[in-house]
Scaffold this active site. Structure first.
Site, mmCIF file in Angstrom:
data_model
loop_
_atom_site.group_PDB
_atom_site.id
_atom_site.type_symbol
_atom_site.label_atom_id
_atom_site.label_comp_id
_atom_site.label_asym_id
_atom_site.label_seq_id
_atom_site.Cartn_x
_atom_site.Cartn_y
_atom_site.Cartn_z
ATOM 1 N N LYS A 110 -14.747 12.004 -2.012
ATOM 2 C CA LYS A 110 -14.002 10.798 -2.362
ATOM 3 C C LYS A 110 -14.978 9.804 -2.945
ATOM 4 C CE LYS A 110 -9.844 9.126 -2.316
ATOM 5 N NZ LYS A 110 -8.646 9.938 -2.592
HETATM 6 P P1 NAD Z 1 -1.438 3.787 -8.017
HETATM 7 O O1 NAD Z 1 -2.542 2.833 -8.225
HETATM 8 O O2 NAD Z 1 -0.846 4.468 -9.199
HETATM 9 O O3 NAD Z 1 -0.232 3.058 -7.258
HETATM 10 C C1 NAD Z 1 -0.391 2.389 -6.052
HETATM 11 C C2 NAD Z 1 0.872 1.596 -5.780
HETATM 12 O O4 NAD Z 1 0.779 1.010 -4.482
HETATM 13 C C3 NAD Z 1 1.099 0.447 -6.751
HETATM 14 O O5 NAD Z 1 2.495 0.334 -7.019
HETATM 15 C C4 NAD Z 1 0.621 -0.770 -5.981
HETATM 16 O O6 NAD Z 1 1.213 -1.974 -6.405
HETATM 17 C C5 NAD Z 1 1.078 -0.374 -4.583
HETATM 18 N N1 NAD Z 1 0.379 -1.081 -3.517
HETATM 19 C C6 NAD Z 1 -0.921 -1.414 -3.431
HETATM 20 N N2 NAD Z 1 -1.148 -2.087 -2.300
HETATM 21 C C7 NAD Z 1 0.041 -2.146 -1.648
HETATM 22 C C8 NAD Z 1 0.459 -2.718 -0.419
HETATM 23 N N3 NAD Z 1 -0.406 -3.367 0.352
HETATM 24 N N4 NAD Z 1 1.761 -2.574 -0.076
HETATM 25 C C9 NAD Z 1 2.623 -1.937 -0.867
HETATM 26 N N5 NAD Z 1 2.301 -1.394 -2.043
HETATM 27 C C10 NAD Z 1 1.023 -1.504 -2.425
HETATM 28 O O7 NAD Z 1 -1.968 4.822 -6.928
HETATM 29 P P2 NAD Z 1 -1.478 6.313 -6.667
HETATM 30 O O8 NAD Z 1 -2.337 7.220 -7.452
HETATM 31 O O9 NAD Z 1 -0.010 6.385 -6.792
HETATM 32 O O10 NAD Z 1 -1.916 6.490 -5.138
HETATM 33 C C11 NAD Z 1 -1.101 6.036 -4.082
HETATM 34 C C12 NAD Z 1 -1.550 6.680 -2.791
HETATM 35 O O11 NAD Z 1 -1.458 8.108 -2.920
HETATM 36 C C13 NAD Z 1 -3.000 6.391 -2.382
HETATM 37 O O12 NAD Z 1 -3.066 6.348 -0.984
HETATM 38 C C14 NAD Z 1 -3.738 7.621 -2.883
HETATM 39 O O13 NAD Z 1 -4.933 7.858 -2.155
HETATM 40 C C15 NAD Z 1 -2.712 8.699 -2.612
HETATM 41 N N6 NAD Z 1 -2.891 9.909 -3.411
HETATM 42 C C16 NAD Z 1 -2.873 9.853 -4.776
HETATM 43 C C17 NAD Z 1 -3.027 11.027 -5.504
HETATM 44 C C18 NAD Z 1 -2.941 11.052 -7.013
HETATM 45 O O14 NAD Z 1 -2.940 12.141 -7.576
HETATM 46 N N7 NAD Z 1 -2.840 9.913 -7.693
HETATM 47 C C19 NAD Z 1 -3.224 12.241 -4.836
HETATM 48 C C20 NAD Z 1 -3.212 12.266 -3.440
HETATM 49 C C21 NAD Z 1 -3.038 11.086 -2.742
#
Ligand code: NAD
Length: 421
Positions: A110
């Site tokens: 990470k």
């Molecule tokens: P992203 O940046 O595209 O979206 C994140 C979203 O969460 C945004 O809409 C943001 O406004 C919202 N957000 C941020 N802080 C917040 C809060 N305090 N309360 C409510 N909403 C909030 O990110 P993503 O890629 O969609 O990732 C989201 C989660 O999924 C993370 O935990 C990430 O580690 C996990 N994840 C992502 C992937 C991937 O392929 N992108 C893979 C596995 C896990």
């Protein structure tokens, strides 16, 4: 750090406690178990950047390789003001179990930079990305450690990563990063992979619990890549997405939100979801306790805690985010009979399609979207069924079962390789 995190120990301590619970149900070699309680390599770097207004800011960046036993380390890069060493180590450990659970030949990593990406210009983000990659270049590589998107990093950032690494070595190395644009070696389906992978596990859970997904009520916290893709896919399956939120708050419509219009609105305006005319504004806290069948936390960690878990009304909590439920929150959800699709299973679609992207890059042979999605479905569904088999055979919850499978595979590989020297 939240009050509850303080009470229960850091995120990494919680990850270790979960690991101990899983290990109790397995007969693992204690030497290799102890080895896996420590990250293999943690790199902290300073990133001095001239901001657009001419002043210098020095950001802190991290790359953690938790383990490298089953293959190259693999993990996303996050740009967020709360990024810190403990969180990075915890998320890298979760990536290790996640890759092993879906049985792809990667280990866990990470990375991240502590910064507020939403307040930065594109050129500031590009300078941060290029300098961060230059600082960690000694420890990354297509056979060593492969980067990917995470919160507040996207295809554009992945393209800068690919270019920076390639410029350093003198030739193009698309396999250094996944989640990059298709025109520079990305794969079909990567952007949607985590959300879609989550939906494949939700469909399995719904079959198991006899919930009709068609018209099931769904609430999604975090309308970014993972949350919006999962919402769109569930909407296609006929589910009613009653609420979604972002960092500023959310909207609710009991009859179901017009998800495709909402995605277009978000892409067009980049404005707050709460201003979308189709629903009434709600807070993130209210969203978590709405009456619904499926709750999808897809934002940041530690959102369902000992304090708000008693108010959760969903039958299924499908974890799209990493570590969205604290240990205390998990315990309460279990007592309430909520079915949890744990993060290392639910959010494994992203790294699975990243593996497909890496493979395609190495082979220089590219798959169709249908090939990607059908292979993704096969892996997600079979991983779900393996987890359920362990749940039943060992009488453990889904989180423990998923961890048991991942942990056992990593320990077995470590034991076969032996302790060096
Ligand atoms: P992203 O940046 O595209 O979206 C994140 C979203 O969460 C945004 O809409 C943001 O406004 C919202 N957000 C941020 N802080 C917040 C809060 N305090 N309360 C409510 N909403 C909030 O990110 P993503 O890629 O969609 O990732 C989201 C989660 O999924 C993370 O935990 C990430 O580690 C996990 N994840 C992502 C992937 C991937 O392929 N992108 C893979 C596995 C896990």
């Amino acid at each position: 750090m939240s009050e509850e995190t303080n009470k229960q120990g850091s995120l990494f301590q919680q990850v270790l406690m979960q690991m101990d619970i899983a290990a109790q149900h397995l007969d693992l070699d204690p030497i290799f178990l102890e080895k896996l309680r420590h990250p293999k390599r943690s790199l902290i770097v300073s990133i001095p950047i001239l901001m657009d207004d001419g002043h210098l800011e020095v950001f802190t960046g991290y790359r953690i390789q938790y383990d490298m036993t089953r293959g190259p380390a693999k993990g996303g890069i996050r740009y967020h003001p709360q990024v810190n060493l403990d969180e990075m180590i915890a998320l890298a450990a979760l990536m290790t179990w996640k890759c092993a659970l879906v049985n792809i030949p990667f280990s866990g990593a990470k990375g991240g930079v502590r910064c507020n990406a939403s307040n930065m210009s594109a050129s500031e983000l590009e300078r941060i990305t290029r300098r961060f990659i230059s600082e960690i270049i000694l420890v990354i590589g297509p056979q060593m450690d492969i980067t990917a998107p995470d919160m507040y990093t996207n295809e554009k950032v992945m393209a800068w990563i690919m270019d920076t690494y390639s410029m350093h070595v003198g030739y193009s190395v698309p396999e250094i990063v996944t989640g990059k644009p298709i025109s520079i070696g990305g794969t079909q389906g990567r952007k949607e992979a985590t959300g879609l992978g989550l939906v494949f596990t939700i469909l399995e859970a719904a079959r198991y619990l006899k919930i009709n997904v068609n018209r099931a009520k769904v609430a999604v916290q975090g309308f970014g890549n993972v949350g919006a893709c999962a919402a769109k896919s569930l909407d296609d399956h006929g589910a009613r997405i009653v609420a979604v939120s972002d960092s500023k708050g959310g909207i609710y419509n009991e009859k179901g939100l017009a998800i495709k219009k909402l995605i277009q609105y978000k892409e067009r305006t980049r404005g707050p979801l709460m201003e979308f005319e189709d629903g009434q504004p709600i807070s993130n806290e209210e969203l978590l306790s709405l009456p619904c069948d499926i709750l999808i936390p897809a934002a940041i960690g530690s959102q369902i805690t000992g304090e708000n878990a008693p108010k959760v009304q969903a039958k299924v909590v499908a974890e799209g985010a990493n570590a969205p439920v604290t240990m205390e929150g998990h315990k309460i959800l279990m007592e309430k009979g909520v079915f949890i699709i744990p993060d290392i299973l639910g959010s494994a679609g992203g790294v699975t399609v990243s593996y497909f992207e890496w493979l395609q890059g190495i082979q220089k042979y590219f798959w169709t979207l249908a090939q990607v999605n059908s292979k993704l479905e096969e892996i997600m569904s079979s991983s779900f069924r393996q987890v359920m088999r362990v749940c039943m055979a060992k009488k453990v919850d889904t989180r423990t079962a998923a961890l048991m499978i991942g942990l056992e595979r990593v320990v077995e590989a470590a034991k076969l390789r032996g302790l060096y020297p």
